[in-house]
Design a protein around this motif. Structure first.
Motif, PDB file in Angstrom:
ATOM      1  N   ALA A 165       0.819  -1.204   0.000  1.00  0.00           N
ATOM      2  CA  ALA A 165       0.000   0.000   0.000  1.00  0.00           C
ATOM      3  C   ALA A 165       0.856   1.258   0.000  1.00  0.00           C
ATOM      4  N   VAL A 166       1.983   1.238   0.726  1.00  0.00           N
ATOM      5  CA  VAL A 166       2.888   2.399   0.733  1.00  0.00           C
ATOM      6  C   VAL A 166       3.453   2.633  -0.662  1.00  0.00           C
ATOM      7  N   VAL A 167       3.887   1.581  -1.323  1.00  0.00           N
ATOM      8  CA  VAL A 167       4.417   1.717  -2.687  1.00  0.00           C
ATOM      9  C   VAL A 167       3.355   2.311  -3.604  1.00  0.00           C
ATOM     10  N   GLU A 168       2.141   1.814  -3.494  1.00  0.00           N
ATOM     11  CA  GLU A 168       1.074   2.263  -4.393  1.00  0.00           C
ATOM     12  C   GLU A 168       0.614   3.686  -4.102  1.00  0.00           C
ATOM     13  N   ALA A 169       0.910   4.176  -2.908  1.00  0.00           N
ATOM     14  CA  ALA A 169       0.500   5.534  -2.538  1.00  0.00           C
ATOM     15  C   ALA A 169       1.544   6.584  -2.871  1.00  0.00           C
ATOM     16  N   ARG A 190       6.515   1.096 -12.170  1.00  0.00           N
ATOM     17  CA  ARG A 190       6.052   2.227 -11.371  1.00  0.00           C
ATOM     18  C   ARG A 190       7.119   3.315 -11.233  1.00  0.00           C
ATOM     19  N   ASN A 191       8.373   2.999 -11.552  1.00  0.00           N
ATOM     20  CA  ASN A 191       9.443   3.998 -11.436  1.00  0.00           C
ATOM     21  C   ASN A 191       9.314   5.021 -12.548  1.00  0.00           C
ATOM     22  N   THR A 192       9.474   6.293 -12.212  1.00  0.00           N
ATOM     23  CA  THR A 192       9.343   7.337 -13.231  1.00  0.00           C
ATOM     24  C   THR A 192      10.481   7.298 -14.239  1.00  0.00           C
ATOM     25  N   LEU A 193      11.602   6.700 -13.863  1.00  0.00           N
ATOM     26  CA  LEU A 193      12.741   6.512 -14.762  1.00  0.00           C
ATOM     27  C   LEU A 193      12.974   5.015 -14.932  1.00  0.00           C
ATOM     28  N   GLN A 194      13.644   4.654 -15.999  1.00  0.00           N
ATOM     29  CA  GLN A 194      14.020   3.263 -16.229  1.00  0.00           C
ATOM     30  C   GLN A 194      15.533   3.215 -16.425  1.00  0.00           C
ATOM     31  N   PRO A 195      16.307   3.354 -15.321  1.00  0.00           N
ATOM     32  CA  PRO A 195      17.768   3.429 -15.432  1.00  0.00           C
ATOM     33  C   PRO A 195      18.358   2.169 -16.056  1.00  0.00           C
ATOM     34  N   THR A 196      19.409   2.362 -16.836  1.00  0.00           N
ATOM     35  CA  THR A 196      20.178   1.265 -17.419  1.00  0.00           C
ATOM     36  C   THR A 196      21.648   1.518 -17.137  1.00  0.00           C
TER      37      THR A 196
END
Length: 303
Positions: A165-169, A190-196
């Protein structure tokens, strides 16, 4: 105090007599032993510490490696009554005609030059960016999101449903590839970036706890270019950051005597950001020293 191996460009080699370098080496070994005593005692009992042992497992090093003192580039150690310093038998060191022993920078760079260049570039780029706060350590939460089995043998403070629930909030904003790659399959999108790995030099920033812990890894990669005090200062920073990282994680660390930083609450978020900013400032000073150590190469060739 300035390390012997962090000399300004163009300065000649510094020669240390045994009365100068032996106390430095002894003090370094004693400090390393103090840092690693808990790990060494647990290892003798075949016990594991879920928080502290991370530094020996994720950054694979041995206590003996930490206690080995290097003076840095541009420093030569004079022999004593008992013979040459132990460095004479170490890889990448050479004995000069006058009996002094120093790092053979050319030999080291022939083997590790690509790694040195990578470290210098990444450290410089990271240090040039402003510190980003507001991630609240949610990378650790994303590593257990919707997953029954976890990396550490510790209970979740809020249980699985409460953790999810914390992750989803929250908005997840992790910039660090070596944290992001441990996100669960459900958490990664869910991450706003997709680091590589390829984008690492473009995304690393000094507010990231894991990027700052990694300064220890970069000091290790510089090997004998990094003076001993720099290596142990980076290790000390990493171990203190690791404690905050786990206190702010979803794990219940009270069995280790650690109170949680409850990033799921406003007060916990404020506590985390304050500590994050303090570590960011401390890490920038270490980055300057790492760059100085790698930059000493150009002034030390041929010595």
């Amino acid at each position: 105090m300035t390390s012997p191996g962090t000399l300004p460009p163009g300065a000649g080699p510094t020669v240390l007599e045994p009365a100068a370098w032996q106390p430095l080496a002894d003090a370094h070994a004693a400090r390393a032993d103090a840092f690693t005593v808990g790990h060494r005692e647990r290892r003798s009992r075949h016990e594991r510490h879920a928080i502290e042992d991370f530094l020996y497992e994720y950054y694979p090093t041995r206590p003996a490696q930490l206690r080995r003192w290097h003076p840095g580039a541009g420093v030569r150690l004079a022999p004593g009554p008992d013979g040459p310093p132990p460095h004479a038998g170490w890889r990448w060191y050479r004995t000069h005609d006058d009996g002094t022993v120093g790092l053979d920078v050319e030999a080291f760079l022939a083997d590790r030059g690509e790694g040195v260049r990578f470290v210098a570039d990444l450290v410089a780029r990271t240090g040039a960016r402003p510190a980003a706060t507001g991630c609240f350590g949610l990378h650790e939460w994303a590593m257990v999101y919707r997953q029954g089995e976890h990396r550490h043998p510790l209970p979740l403070r809020l249980g699985q449903d409460g953790t999810d629930a914390v992750v989803e909030a929250h908005r997840i904003r992790c910039t660090h590839i070596d944290a992001f790659r441990f996100f669960t399959p459900a958490a990664a999108p869910r991450n706003t970036l997709q680091p590589t790995r390829a984008t690492q030099p473009a995304l690393e920033q000094p507010g990231c706890l894991h990027a700052n812990m990694d300064l220890y890894k970069w000091a290790l990669k510089l090997g004998p270019l990094a003076p001993g005090d720099l290596l142990l200062d980076a290790f000390d920073l990493a171990r203190r950051i690791r404690v905050l990282d786990m206190r702010a994680s979803p794990y219940d660390c009270t069995t280790y005597g650690l109170a949680p930083v409850e990033i799921d609450t406003p007060d916990g978020k404020a506590e985390y950001v304050a500590a994050q900013r303090a570590f960011a400032a401390e890490s920038q000073a270490l980055r300057t020293r790492l760059l100085r150590a790698s930059g000493a190469v150009s002034a030390s060739r041929g010595r």
